[in-house]
Enzyme design. Structure first.
Site, PDB file in Angstrom:
ATOM      1  CB  CYS A 133      -0.892   0.009   1.235  1.00  0.00           C
ATOM      2  SG  CYS A 133      -1.868   1.512   1.419  1.00  0.00           S
ATOM      3  CD  GLU A 180      -2.137 -10.119   1.713  1.00  0.00           C
ATOM      4  OE1 GLU A 180      -2.030 -10.182   2.958  1.00  0.00           O
ATOM      5  OE2 GLU A 180      -1.255  -9.628   0.979  1.00  0.00           O
ATOM      6  NE  ARG A 224       0.107 -12.107   8.158  1.00  0.00           N
ATOM      7  CZ  ARG A 224       1.285 -11.625   8.548  1.00  0.00           C
ATOM      8  NH1 ARG A 224       1.694 -11.772   9.802  1.00  0.00           N
ATOM      9  NH2 ARG A 224       2.083 -11.013   7.698  1.00  0.00           N
ATOM     10  NE  ARG A 226      -1.468  -8.694   6.473  1.00  0.00           N
ATOM     11  CZ  ARG A 226      -1.166  -8.404   7.716  1.00  0.00           C
ATOM     12  NH1 ARG A 226      -2.135  -8.076   8.578  1.00  0.00           N
ATOM     13  NH2 ARG A 226       0.097  -8.424   8.132  1.00  0.00           N
TER      14      ARG A 226
END
Length: 395
Positions: A133, A180, A224, A226
């Site tokens: 990102c 992702e 986690r 995502r």
């Protein structure tokens, strides 16, 4: 099978120059191994090469490209679902080394995708990308709107790595894609970044998208979260409701070295008859005292900083790419009166859902970075399982 036997079998399948390319060494090094001992990591990589190639014998039902590939976690999942990788891009040299040690085939493998001509990318059914990102410029788009100048995704995303995903989708028009990213992509810049991404994918490129935040803790013993973005060229009745979650939540003990002799020692991460974790992963008295004092100071100040001590029955916090610094974010308790320890790189791999057959040809520092930056493989596999049936029905 000893290392020389493995090397001889490899010679029957590949030339020295081909082996040198796969293993990222010089042909002279390959020649030297014929008369001297083959290094352990090279032996493991060679063994992986000569083992029966499931990807070659398995029916391949769709093709895909692997962008911002890292060490191949996304590829691993989609290959398990019948995919054939026809193009790979990964700029990091250390990641390339790990990737090449685990995946083979003579499709194009390039470094910097930002300078690569999309016309040279092979046709494919699915585009896969775990793109980093980066900030998007809203001001630039607004300025061009005011001047009455065209912009579209080429302007709105220029200078970001998402731009390269968009330009390849625009040119190759794959049947589908899967992207992702970190959970915070949705809230970055007050949601403006995600707005540009979704607008680019739908209004500019014409794809039908579906996105969902998935927590890896249902598949591995690690919290986690995502975001997964799935897109289809055609309108299909894809639904996240079909996503399959394991019935039993795994615990850390499922991925830790048992240290009781039931696992064979590997000589690096574990040693001795009972395959005990190597002493180098156990915190020294000095470091453990420092981490406890650091946590105490921040707790007194009302901050949440500090180490993350977990037991084998727990779920860990997120493994980050900075784990190599001191490993304090996930420390494994060894009981009272004993200093805790860091995860070994093999345990870090397991925590991300990689199989034990996955070769780790790099230093501990690089391994921690690579697994901390990777994907939870079984999460991606579950997404692929509900995504690919729609790909196969499309013309």
């Amino acid at each position: 099978m000893n290392s020389q036997n493995i090397l001889n079998i490899a010679f029957h399948r590949y030339s020295k120059s081909e082996l040198a390319k796969i293993l990222d060494v010089s042909p002279r090094t390959i020649s030297r191994w014929e008369s001297t001992k083959v290094p352990k990591m090279a032996t493991m990589a060679l063994a992986n090469i000569i083992q029966p190639e499931e990807s070659a014998t398995r029916t391949k039902t769709f093709s895909f490209i692997d962008l911002f590939a890292g060490i191949g976690g996304i590829r691993l999942a989609f290959e398990d679902c019948g995919g054939d990788c026809v193009f790979t891009s990964e700029i990091d040299n250390f990641c390339q080394k790990t990737y090449r040690a685990n995946f083979f085939g003579w499709h194009p493998f390039i470094g910097d995708i930002t300078t690569f001509d999309e016309n040279k990318i092979p046709d494919h059914d699915v585009l896969l990308a775990g793109f980093p990102c980066q900030p998007f410029s809203i001001a630039g788009v607004s300025k061009k709107n005011a001047l009455g100048l065209p912009h579209g995704f080429k302007c709105a995303t220029q200078g970001t790595l998402f731009f390269d995903v968009a330009r390849i989708i625009a040119h190759k028009k794959p049947k589908a894609f899967m992207l992702e990213n970190v959970k915070n992509l949705m809230s970055h810049d007050k949601g403006k970044t995600f707005q540009i991404i979704t607008k680019t994918l739908t209004e500019e490129l014409g794809y039908h998208i579906h996105y969902k935040i998935i927590d890896g803790k249902f598949f591995v013993p690690q919290h986690r979260e995502r975001i997964i973005i799935v897109g289809f060229r055609d309108s299909v009745d894809f639904s996240w409701d079909a996503l399959k979650f394991p019935q039993n939540h795994p615990k850390l003990k499922d991925i830790l070295h048992p240290e009781d002799g039931s696992e064979k020692a590997d000589g690096e991460y574990t040693v001795g008859e009972k395959a005990r974790v190597n002493q180098k992963y156990i915190l020294t008295d000095h470091l453990w005292a420092y981490l406890q004092a650091y946590a105490k100071k921040h707790k007194a100040a009302g901050n949440g900083f500090g180490f993350g001590l977990v037991t084998p029955d727990d779920t860990s916090r997120t493994l980050s790419a900075r784990y190599y610094k001191d490993g304090s974010e996930i420390l494994i308790s060894r009981g009272r009166q004993k200093n805790p320890r860091r995860l070994t790189p093999r345990e870090a791999a397991r925590l991300m859902g990689f199989p034990d057959s996955f070769v780790i040809p790099v230093s501990d520092t690089q391994a921690y970075k690579q697994f901390g930056n990777s994907v939870v493989v079984p999460v991606i596999r579950s997404v692929a399982e509900i995504m690919i049936p729609y790909v196969l029905r499309m013309d």
